[in-house]
Design an enzyme around this catalytic site. Sequence first.
Site, PDB file in Angstrom:
ATOM      1  CG  HIS A   1      -1.914   1.045   1.307  1.00  0.00           C
ATOM      2  ND1 HIS A   1      -2.222   1.697   2.465  1.00  0.00           N
ATOM      3  CD2 HIS A   1      -2.724   1.584   0.353  1.00  0.00           C
ATOM      4  CE1 HIS A   1      -3.183   2.580   2.247  1.00  0.00           C
ATOM      5  NE2 HIS A   1      -3.504   2.541   0.959  1.00  0.00           N
TER       6      HIS A   1
ATOM      7  CD  GLU B   1      -2.834   2.304  -3.457  1.00  0.00           C
ATOM      8  OE1 GLU B   1      -3.806   3.047  -3.566  1.00  0.00           O
ATOM      9  OE2 GLU B   1      -1.906   2.517  -2.622  1.00  0.00           O
TER      10      GLU B   1
ATOM     11  CG  HIS C   1      -3.480   9.511   0.298  1.00  0.00           C
ATOM     12  ND1 HIS C   1      -4.298  10.277   1.118  1.00  0.00           N
ATOM     13  CD2 HIS C   1      -4.117   8.334   0.152  1.00  0.00           C
ATOM     14  CE1 HIS C   1      -5.360   9.579   1.453  1.00  0.00           C
ATOM     15  NE2 HIS C   1      -5.277   8.385   0.886  1.00  0.00           N
TER      16      HIS C   1
HETATM   17  O1  G3P Z   1      -6.401   1.599  -3.410  1.00  0.00           O
HETATM   18  C1  G3P Z   1      -6.668   1.174  -2.127  1.00  0.00           C
HETATM   19  C2  G3P Z   1      -6.460   2.272  -1.099  1.00  0.00           C
HETATM   20  O2  G3P Z   1      -5.239   2.915  -1.372  1.00  0.00           O
HETATM   21  C3  G3P Z   1      -7.567   3.274  -1.080  1.00  0.00           C
HETATM   22  O3  G3P Z   1      -7.508   4.153  -0.015  1.00  0.00           O
HETATM   23  O4  G3P Z   1      -7.048   6.370   0.943  1.00  0.00           O
HETATM   24  O5  G3P Z   1      -5.299   4.610   1.048  1.00  0.00           O
HETATM   25  O6  G3P Z   1      -5.832   5.707  -1.115  1.00  0.00           O
HETATM   26  P1  G3P Z   1      -6.366   5.253   0.226  1.00  0.00           P
HETATM   27 MG    MG Z   2      -4.573   4.608  -2.520  1.00  0.00          MG
END
Ligand code: G3P
Ligand code: MG
Length: 250
Positions: free
Chosen positions: A16, A43, A58
Site C-alpha cells: 500500500h 499500489e 495521496h
Molecule cells: O487503493 C486502495 C487504497 O489505497 C484506497 O484508499 O485512501 O489509502 O488511497 P487510500
Molecule cells: Mg490509494
Amino acid sequence: MNVPRPLWPYPRIVAHRGGGLLAPENTLAAIRLARNLGFTGVEFDVKLTGDGVPVLMHDDTLERTTDGSGAVADASYQEIAKLDAGSWFGNEFGGEPVPSFAAASALCREAGVWANIEIKPSPGQERETGEAVARTAKLLWTGSHPLPLLSSFSALALEAAAVESPELPRALLVVEVPPNWLAQLDRLQCVALHVSHRYLDAALVKAVHDAGRGVLTYTVNDSETALDMLEWGVDALVTDQLDAITPAFA
Ligand code: G3P
Ligand code: MG
C-alpha cells in the site's frame, strides 16, 4: 491457498502506498523497499500538480507528507519537486522527493514491480486527472505485461480514463459496496472491484467472480483477516504490514 484465479493476472499481495508503514508513502524509496522485501506489486496514488504534471501524492494538500503547504493543485511541478517528502516519516528518508508519475513508472518497470495506480483527483479535477493519468500510463507502460491496473473512487475519472486509454484495465474502488455495483462495473468496463475489507464477505466475492470480475481488498493489516480474505477467494489484498503480510502469504 493455491486456488487458481484466472481473473487475476496480477500479484496477490500488494504494498500500500509503495512501502506501507515501513517508508514514507508514495515515494521511490517506498517502492524500492517493497521490491527489496520481495513484493512484486505496489499500489500508489496519483494526482495532478497545478501545471498538470502527474505526481505520487495521496492528500489534496502538501502538509502531512511534505515540508510544503497548501493545495497540490495550486503548486507547480517545479515547486513540488523541491519538497522533502521523507523527513516527516524519518530522518533516514530526509530529502526524498515527491516522485513524478514518470519516475515511479521507470522504477517499477526496471524493478519488475507491477503497479495498481490509484487515480486520486483533487476536487473538481476528476476528468482531467483520469484522462492525464491514463494517457501518461499508456505511454509509460508501453509493451509491459501485465499492464498496470488503474483504479479510482471517482467514476468520472474512470470514465475519462476509459475514453483516453480503453486498453488499460480499470477497477472501481469503493468503501462500502453499492447495490448497483455490477451496473457500475459494466458501465465503466472495469475488470475488478476494489473494496474495503470491512465491507466484504464470501458471498460478495463469489458474486463478483460470477460476474467475471476480480476482487481486491484493502487495507488488510492483520494476518488473520488476510487469511480469511484469501480463504474467501479474494484475488489480491493491499497491505501496510509489509513485514507480516508478505508475498509468501498467497
Ligand atoms: O487503493 C486502495 C487504497 O489505497 C484506497 O484508499 O485512501 O489509502 O488511497 P487510500
Ligand atoms: Mg490509494
